[in-house]
Design an enzyme around this catalytic site. Structure first.
Site, mmCIF file in Angstrom:
data_model
loop_
_atom_site.group_PDB
_atom_site.id
_atom_site.type_symbol
_atom_site.label_atom_id
_atom_site.label_comp_id
_atom_site.label_asym_id
_atom_site.label_seq_id
_atom_site.Cartn_x
_atom_site.Cartn_y
_atom_site.Cartn_z
ATOM 1 N N LYS A 87 36.367 -23.032 22.443
ATOM 2 C CA LYS A 87 36.882 -24.304 22.957
ATOM 3 C C LYS A 87 36.335 -25.437 22.083
ATOM 4 O O LYS A 87 35.127 -25.647 21.990
ATOM 5 C CB LYS A 87 36.452 -24.553 24.408
ATOM 6 C CG LYS A 87 37.124 -25.840 24.934
ATOM 7 C CD LYS A 87 36.518 -26.385 26.201
ATOM 8 C CE LYS A 87 35.439 -27.408 25.978
ATOM 9 N NZ LYS A 87 35.881 -28.649 25.341
ATOM 10 N N SER A 131 35.737 -29.455 20.956
ATOM 11 C CA SER A 131 35.393 -30.674 21.699
ATOM 12 C C SER A 131 36.657 -31.507 21.919
ATOM 13 O O SER A 131 37.539 -31.551 21.056
ATOM 14 C CB SER A 131 34.376 -31.496 20.915
ATOM 15 O OG SER A 131 34.316 -32.809 21.430
ATOM 16 N N GLU A 132 36.717 -32.198 23.045
ATOM 17 C CA GLU A 132 37.884 -33.056 23.315
ATOM 18 C C GLU A 132 37.966 -34.237 22.340
ATOM 19 O O GLU A 132 38.989 -34.908 22.250
ATOM 20 C CB GLU A 132 37.915 -33.541 24.766
ATOM 21 C CG GLU A 132 36.654 -34.203 25.279
ATOM 22 C CD GLU A 132 35.662 -33.192 25.862
ATOM 23 O OE1 GLU A 132 35.270 -32.250 25.143
ATOM 24 O OE2 GLU A 132 35.266 -33.367 27.031
ATOM 25 N N SER A 170 24.980 -31.157 24.624
ATOM 26 C CA SER A 170 23.877 -31.898 25.243
ATOM 27 C C SER A 170 23.122 -31.051 26.273
ATOM 28 O O SER A 170 23.634 -30.043 26.771
ATOM 29 C CB SER A 170 24.435 -33.149 25.922
ATOM 30 O OG SER A 170 25.312 -32.758 26.951
ATOM 31 N N GLU A 214 22.349 -24.257 22.262
ATOM 32 C CA GLU A 214 21.817 -25.090 21.177
ATOM 33 C C GLU A 214 21.966 -26.528 21.639
ATOM 34 O O GLU A 214 23.054 -27.095 21.562
ATOM 35 C CB GLU A 214 22.641 -24.890 19.904
ATOM 36 C CG GLU A 214 22.739 -23.466 19.420
ATOM 37 C CD GLU A 214 21.427 -22.970 18.888
ATOM 38 O OE1 GLU A 214 20.740 -23.721 18.184
ATOM 39 O OE2 GLU A 214 21.065 -21.827 19.213
ATOM 40 N N CYS A 223 21.601 -33.128 15.694
ATOM 41 C CA CYS A 223 20.585 -32.696 16.645
ATOM 42 C C CYS A 223 19.226 -32.511 15.982
ATOM 43 O O CYS A 223 18.199 -32.592 16.624
ATOM 44 C CB CYS A 223 21.006 -31.374 17.264
ATOM 45 S SG CYS A 223 21.289 -30.091 16.036
ATOM 46 N N HIS A 234 17.935 -21.163 13.674
ATOM 47 C CA HIS A 234 17.972 -22.492 14.274
ATOM 48 C C HIS A 234 17.857 -22.316 15.781
ATOM 49 O O HIS A 234 18.809 -21.895 16.437
ATOM 50 C CB HIS A 234 19.303 -23.140 13.885
ATOM 51 C CG HIS A 234 19.495 -24.526 14.380
ATOM 52 N ND1 HIS A 234 18.636 -25.546 14.093
ATOM 53 C CD2 HIS A 234 20.479 -25.070 15.134
ATOM 54 C CE1 HIS A 234 19.072 -26.659 14.650
ATOM 55 N NE2 HIS A 234 20.182 -26.391 15.300
HETATM 56 P P1 NAD Z 1 28.532 -32.515 25.221
HETATM 57 O O1 NAD Z 1 27.515 -31.728 25.938
HETATM 58 O O2 NAD Z 1 29.015 -33.766 25.825
HETATM 59 O O3 NAD Z 1 29.844 -31.624 24.965
HETATM 60 C C1 NAD Z 1 29.810 -30.432 24.241
HETATM 61 C C2 NAD Z 1 30.927 -29.525 24.691
HETATM 62 O O4 NAD Z 1 30.714 -29.149 26.049
HETATM 63 C C3 NAD Z 1 32.318 -30.153 24.647
HETATM 64 O O5 NAD Z 1 33.216 -29.203 24.144
HETATM 65 C C4 NAD Z 1 32.597 -30.456 26.107
HETATM 66 O O6 NAD Z 1 33.971 -30.451 26.419
HETATM 67 C C5 NAD Z 1 31.906 -29.285 26.774
HETATM 68 N N1 NAD Z 1 31.595 -29.494 28.202
HETATM 69 C C6 NAD Z 1 31.307 -30.668 28.848
HETATM 70 N N2 NAD Z 1 31.093 -30.436 30.162
HETATM 71 C C7 NAD Z 1 31.223 -29.099 30.345
HETATM 72 C C8 NAD Z 1 31.113 -28.244 31.484
HETATM 73 N N3 NAD Z 1 30.829 -28.720 32.691
HETATM 74 N N4 NAD Z 1 31.294 -26.913 31.315
HETATM 75 C C9 NAD Z 1 31.563 -26.411 30.100
HETATM 76 N N5 NAD Z 1 31.706 -27.166 28.988
HETATM 77 C C10 NAD Z 1 31.538 -28.491 29.110
HETATM 78 O O7 NAD Z 1 27.930 -32.768 23.757
HETATM 79 P P2 NAD Z 1 28.578 -33.614 22.555
HETATM 80 O O8 NAD Z 1 28.510 -35.068 22.906
HETATM 81 O O9 NAD Z 1 29.886 -33.024 22.174
HETATM 82 O O10 NAD Z 1 27.547 -33.291 21.370
HETATM 83 C C11 NAD Z 1 26.373 -34.005 21.164
HETATM 84 C C12 NAD Z 1 25.176 -33.224 21.660
HETATM 85 O O11 NAD Z 1 25.143 -31.943 21.040
HETATM 86 C C13 NAD Z 1 23.846 -33.874 21.311
HETATM 87 O O12 NAD Z 1 22.976 -33.826 22.406
HETATM 88 C C14 NAD Z 1 23.313 -32.994 20.179
HETATM 89 O O13 NAD Z 1 21.927 -33.016 20.039
HETATM 90 C C15 NAD Z 1 23.838 -31.660 20.558
HETATM 91 N N6 NAD Z 1 23.905 -30.774 19.389
HETATM 92 C C16 NAD Z 1 22.999 -29.757 19.283
HETATM 93 C C17 NAD Z 1 23.021 -28.905 18.187
HETATM 94 C C18 NAD Z 1 22.023 -27.785 18.049
HETATM 95 O O14 NAD Z 1 22.229 -26.930 17.191
HETATM 96 N N7 NAD Z 1 20.962 -27.728 18.838
HETATM 97 C C19 NAD Z 1 23.975 -29.105 17.182
HETATM 98 C C20 NAD Z 1 24.886 -30.145 17.320
HETATM 99 C C21 NAD Z 1 24.852 -30.972 18.445
#
Ligand code: NAD
Length: 477
Positions: A174, A176-177, A228, A249, A283, A447
């Site tokens: 899936k 990201s939106e 997140s 992650e 991240c 990672h």
């Molecule tokens: P987000 O958590 O808002 O969304 C990530 C994904 O989760 C999206 O596809 C979203 O549609 C989905 N999602 C949201 N609610 C959900 C639910 N209830 N059930 C299932 N899926 C759901 O994160 P973001 O804003 O897209 O990305 C930024 C975050 O990602 C930051 O916190 C960053 O640190 C983290 N990040 C971590 C890594 C890593 O490797 N640790 C890498 C990149 C980004």
């Protein structure tokens, strides 16, 4: 009319028109550039069933044959670098150079995982009984789900898909939106290959609809999620119903410690690169800097010089920008709030500090001096081009402050002292530590975050084995 993008299910583009769609916006221009389906639970189920049906046959293929398909995918990606890079830049906002790097890195990652085909190993263990052999196999989990963020959207498809496929799993991804178009392009590349139908399925949709339905689906064996902390916790809750495995992650708040004996030019440049790359939306990149008091002014001045000179703007209109916009208004507003609060609490703005006066979700490259560890800007994830700097009086203090965080993804230290570097290696409680270099992981590393930064990890041998489960066989005779 905005272009409509479709899902890729069971080897074809899905013609089912779901009731809901969402708009895709170019963050540099604020213009709507397309729409994509907010895939409902019934469609998610169709994708999972296609993946389940395909999995048995896929697992029977020798790993080297599965790797052959991976190499076909990477070759296709390499033939389409410019088209994919431009799409990433349009929907996500990073400069074209970085988008091209992301696309090439994606192909490299897939090739790297394909190389594991001949190296997936089990174990033979001595038995207590005569004429018995104990064998431990690594077997695929079955159907795996990959739920992606928007910051490196194309690469993250590969990070989920490549280790899953080479080890014999099938996948439902899936996107990201915020960034479904590059994932649609990935599907187009797959549609051109003779990959068995159902092995890879790619869906768009919101978290609360598509993401939730995938996470709680009884036939999904592993949810591999990047995003997140709050969403990670929600996914874990949804997956718990079926005791589905999770690989999470999550966010970071990476500390960088700069000691007085460090190469200050190197440290300032490495921290600068961290904060400007992808507009600081990473991240793993340094987000809070602890600098020994005797060099804090020199370090901050050099960092400020770099930040001031940063050219930023719409990366499609100006190919020379080092930095594009933030992903959306909410991301930019969060940064503004953190900077305003730090200023109110006594931080000094050395450069930047404001929302940029131009179209798009831009924030000025910012350096904050005189920060203290109680400020939100030193504790919460910023995800933007803002560097808060705090003075420290010793390495011990730097390490204690670094470890005092709910996050535990990456960390770094800049020093010429072998003893200081070794102390940091021993005492920093993080999944990753970089010494005298910028924060950026390698394909063959691992990672993985501690504390709220996640569960499990990605990349290298250990990341590969996250997509397997063990099967032990006791054979007598
Ligand atoms: P987000 O958590 O808002 O969304 C990530 C994904 O989760 C999206 O596809 C979203 O549609 C989905 N999602 C949201 N609610 C959900 C639910 N209830 N059930 C299932 N899926 C759901 O994160 P973001 O804003 O897209 O990305 C930024 C975050 O990602 C930051 O916190 C960053 O640190 C983290 N990040 C971590 C890594 C890593 O490797 N640790 C890498 C990149 C980004």
């Amino acid at each position: 009319m905005a272009t409509s993008y479709r899902n890729f299910i069971d080897g074809t583009f899905s013609d089912v028109v779901t009731a809901e769609t969402f708009e895709i916006v170019n963050p540099a221009t604020e213009q709507v550039i397309g729409e994509a389906p907010d895939t409902c639970a019934a469609e998610v189920d169709r994708a999972v069933q296609a993946a389940k049906l395909a999995q048995a046959g896929w697992e029977k293929l020798p790993p080297q044959a599965r790797a052959g398909y991976l190499r076909q995918i990477s070759a296709k990606i390499r033939q389409n670098v410019n088209r994919i890079a431009e799409t990433i830049t349009r929907e996500q906002g990073k400069p074209m150079g970085l988008s091209s790097m992301e696309v090439n890195f994606t192909a490299d990652y897939i090739d790297y995982m394909a190389e594991w085909a001949r190296r997936i190993e089990g174990e033979i263990i001595a038995s207590d009984r005569p004429n018995e052999t104990i064998m431990l196999f690594r077997k695929p989990i079955g159907v795996t789900a990959g739920i992606l963020p928007w910051n490196f959207p194309f690469f993250l498809i590969a990070r989920k898909l490549a280790p899953a496929l080479v080890t014999g799993n099938t996948v439902v991804i899936k996107s990201s939106e915020e960034t479904p178009i590059n994932a649609y392009l990935f599907s187009e590349l797959l549609a051109d290959l003779d990959l068995p139908a159902g092995v890879v399925n790619i869906l768009s949709g919101r978290g609360a609809t598509t993401g939730d339905a995938l996470s709680r689906h009884k036939d999904v064996g592993l949810v591999s999620f990047t995003g997140s902390v709050a969403t990670g916790a929600r996914i874990m809750e949804a997956a718990a119903k079926n005791l589905t495995r999770v690989n999470l992650e999550l966010g970071g708040k990476a500390p960088a410690i700069v000691l007085a004996d460090a190469d200050i030019d190197l440290a300032a440049k490495a921290v600068y690169d961290s904060r400007v790359l992808n507009s600081g939306q990473l991240c793993n990149c340094a987000e809070r800097i602890y600098v020994e008091r005797s060099v804090v002014e020199e370090f901050s001045a050099k960092l400020t010089e770099h930040m001031k000179a940063t050219r930023y703007g719409d990366p499609l209109a100006d190919r020379d920008v080092a930095m594009g916009p933030l992903i959306n208004r909410a991301g930019r507003d969060k940064i503004e709030k953190l900077v305003d609060a730090a200023r109110r609490d006594g931080a000094e703005v050395l450069t930047g500090g404001r929302v940029a006066d131009r179209k798009g979700w831009h924030f000025e490259p910012t350096v904050l001096a005189g920060c203290t560890s109680d400020m939100a800007v030193m504790r919460d994830e910023i995800f933007g081009p803002v560097v808060p700097v705090q003075a420290i009086d010793s390495l011990d203090e730097g390490i204690a402050l670094a470890n005092d965080s709910e996050y535990g993804l990456t960390s770094s230290i800049f020093t010429r002292s072998l003893g200081a570097a070794q102390q940091a290696m021993r005492e920093l409680r993080f999944g990753e530590t970089y010494i005298n270099r910028e924060h950026f992981e390698a394909i063959q590393g691992f990672h993985a975050g501690r504390r709220k930064s996640g569960i499990g990890g990605a990349d290298g041998k250990h990341g590969l084995y996250e997509y397997t489960e063990t099967h032990i066989v006791y054979m007598q005779g």
